[in-house]
Write an enzyme that holds these catalytic residues in place. Structure first.
Site, PDB file in Angstrom:
ATOM      1  N   GLU A  11      25.754  27.953  37.615  1.00  6.16           N
ATOM      2  CA  GLU A  11      26.827  27.189  38.260  1.00  6.16           C
ATOM      3  C   GLU A  11      26.313  26.001  39.075  1.00  6.16           C
ATOM      4  O   GLU A  11      27.085  25.114  39.428  1.00  6.16           O
ATOM      5  CB  GLU A  11      27.662  28.124  39.158  1.00  6.16           C
ATOM      6  CG  GLU A  11      28.447  29.146  38.344  1.00  6.16           C
ATOM      7  CD  GLU A  11      29.043  30.263  39.197  1.00  6.16           C
ATOM      8  OE1 GLU A  11      30.057  30.838  38.769  1.00  6.16           O
ATOM      9  OE2 GLU A  11      28.497  30.558  40.284  1.00  6.16           O
ATOM     10  N   ASP A 202      36.330  34.195  31.270  1.00  6.87           N
ATOM     11  CA  ASP A 202      36.873  35.397  30.609  1.00  6.87           C
ATOM     12  C   ASP A 202      38.307  35.581  31.102  1.00  6.87           C
ATOM     13  O   ASP A 202      38.758  34.842  31.968  1.00  6.87           O
ATOM     14  CB  ASP A 202      36.018  36.633  30.955  1.00  6.87           C
ATOM     15  CG  ASP A 202      35.908  36.845  32.455  1.00  6.87           C
ATOM     16  OD1 ASP A 202      34.927  36.380  33.047  1.00  6.87           O
ATOM     17  OD2 ASP A 202      36.831  37.426  33.052  1.00  6.87           O
TER      18      ASP A 202
HETATM   19  N1  SAH Z   1      25.444  38.197  35.369  1.00  9.08           N
HETATM   20  C1  SAH Z   1      25.542  38.999  36.565  1.00  9.08           C
HETATM   21  C2  SAH Z   1      26.911  39.443  36.927  1.00  9.08           C
HETATM   22  C3  SAH Z   1      27.930  38.330  37.035  1.00  9.08           C
HETATM   23  S1  SAH Z   1      29.241  38.776  38.066  1.00  9.08           S
HETATM   24  C4  SAH Z   1      24.535  40.147  36.520  1.00  9.08           C
HETATM   25  O1  SAH Z   1      23.516  39.981  35.886  1.00  9.08           O
HETATM   26  O2  SAH Z   1      24.750  41.173  37.122  1.00  9.08           O
HETATM   27  C5  SAH Z   1      30.443  37.573  37.690  1.00  9.08           C
HETATM   28  C6  SAH Z   1      30.362  36.273  38.418  1.00  9.08           C
HETATM   29  O3  SAH Z   1      31.307  35.377  37.840  1.00  9.08           O
HETATM   30  C7  SAH Z   1      30.745  36.335  39.894  1.00  9.08           C
HETATM   31  O4  SAH Z   1      30.019  35.364  40.616  1.00  9.08           O
HETATM   32  C8  SAH Z   1      32.254  36.049  39.904  1.00  9.08           C
HETATM   33  O5  SAH Z   1      32.629  35.181  40.941  1.00  9.08           O
HETATM   34  C9  SAH Z   1      32.545  35.391  38.552  1.00  9.08           C
HETATM   35  N2  SAH Z   1      33.500  36.086  37.654  1.00  9.08           N
HETATM   36  C10 SAH Z   1      33.768  35.662  36.405  1.00  9.08           C
HETATM   37  N3  SAH Z   1      34.625  36.493  35.776  1.00  9.08           N
HETATM   38  C11 SAH Z   1      34.939  37.478  36.661  1.00  9.08           C
HETATM   39  C12 SAH Z   1      35.754  38.647  36.587  1.00  9.08           C
HETATM   40  N4  SAH Z   1      36.412  38.979  35.477  1.00  9.08           N
HETATM   41  N5  SAH Z   1      35.821  39.454  37.686  1.00  9.08           N
HETATM   42  C13 SAH Z   1      35.144  39.128  38.808  1.00  9.08           C
HETATM   43  N6  SAH Z   1      34.336  38.046  38.916  1.00  9.08           N
HETATM   44  C14 SAH Z   1      34.227  37.222  37.866  1.00  9.08           C
END
Ligand code: SAH
Length: 236
Positions: A11, A202
């Protein structure tokens, strides 16, 4: 000075690669790059995932860099039926959906003595909407949808239709993510104008984890096109 935040490397990467970096420092374990982008003085930082990281980072920026505005740019899960990956959301309001004092008769997201909804700065929202118009003016076929409304934040990756329906109905929310309301809350306490802008990676249903992974890079490209127009406007 304009502060720009994201939660993950993806980001902040495009801006970091393109800004002119004048100095770097580490505070509270966070890597901060100071410099300029398109003539605007900025400070850029990746805060990490979740509300705790977001609040710590925002307060650190306020205390040390004393920004006069703040932009959070990142990805989120869309909550409305017709939304598609790549759509952009400007948060007019943010709520911490996992604050639960309903045992005391309060609504979900409500804390004592604080507004349940945190508001983005109207002038920054306006800059963001104009940045969208400018960024995608030549590209009708590739233009993402823009929506303005409530974003909810909680320390949970939402990936099921029951939760997404609840978030939509309880909070009239357009999207869910994990940092925005914490950033907004922290800015609010210090009177710092802010806006949260999110691209949909998503749609928060059962496919969200795979959608998130396969769309992240592409959606960050789209968000960067908006940032590229927003930063000079917000930082002027
Ligand atoms: N890739 C990470 C996890 C990403 S968490 C790992 O390795 O663990 C998701 C991130 O994208 C967070 O920063 C959140 O703000 C955003 N995000 C995108 N889609 C989301 C969803 N469905 N629910 C909650 N956060 C979401």
């Amino acid at each position: 000075m304009l502060a720009v935040m994201g939660a993950m490397d993806e980001e902040v990467r495009l801006l970091r690669e393109r800004m002119e970096i004048a100095g770097e420092a580490v505070h509270a374990g966070l890597n901060v790059a100071r410099g300029t982008y398109k003539g605007a003085e900025i400070v850029l930082v990746k805060c990490g995932i979740g509300k705790v990281n977001a609040a710590i980072c925002t307060q650190m920026l306020i205390d040390i860099y004393k920004p006069d505005r703040l932009i959070f740019s990142g990805v989120a899960g869309g909550l409305l039926p017709n939304m598609t990956v790549g759509d952009l959301i400007i948060a007019s309001h943010l709520i911490q959906f996992d604050v639960d004092l309903t045992a005391f008769g309060r609504r979900h997201g409500e804390l004592p003595d604080r507004d349940r909804m945190i508001q983005s700065d109207p002038a920054l929202m306006d800059h963001a909407a104009k940045a969208y118009d400018a960024a995608f003016a030549d590209d009708a076929s590739l233009r993402p949808n823009l929506m303005i409304g409530t974003i909810v934040s909680g320390d949970r990756f939402v990936k099921d239709s029951d939760t997404l329906r609840w978030l939509q109905r309880e909070f009239a929310a357009l999207a869910t993510e994990m940092e925005g309301a914490a950033v907004g809350y922290t800015c609010d306490l210090s009177g710092l104008p802010f806006v949260v802008v999110r691209g949909l990676s998503d749609t928060a249903g059962e496919d969200a984890p795979t959608d998130f992974t396969s769309n992240l890079a592409k959606v960050c490209d789209t968000s960067f096109r908006l940032l590229d127009e927003l930063i000079p406007r917000a930082g002027a």
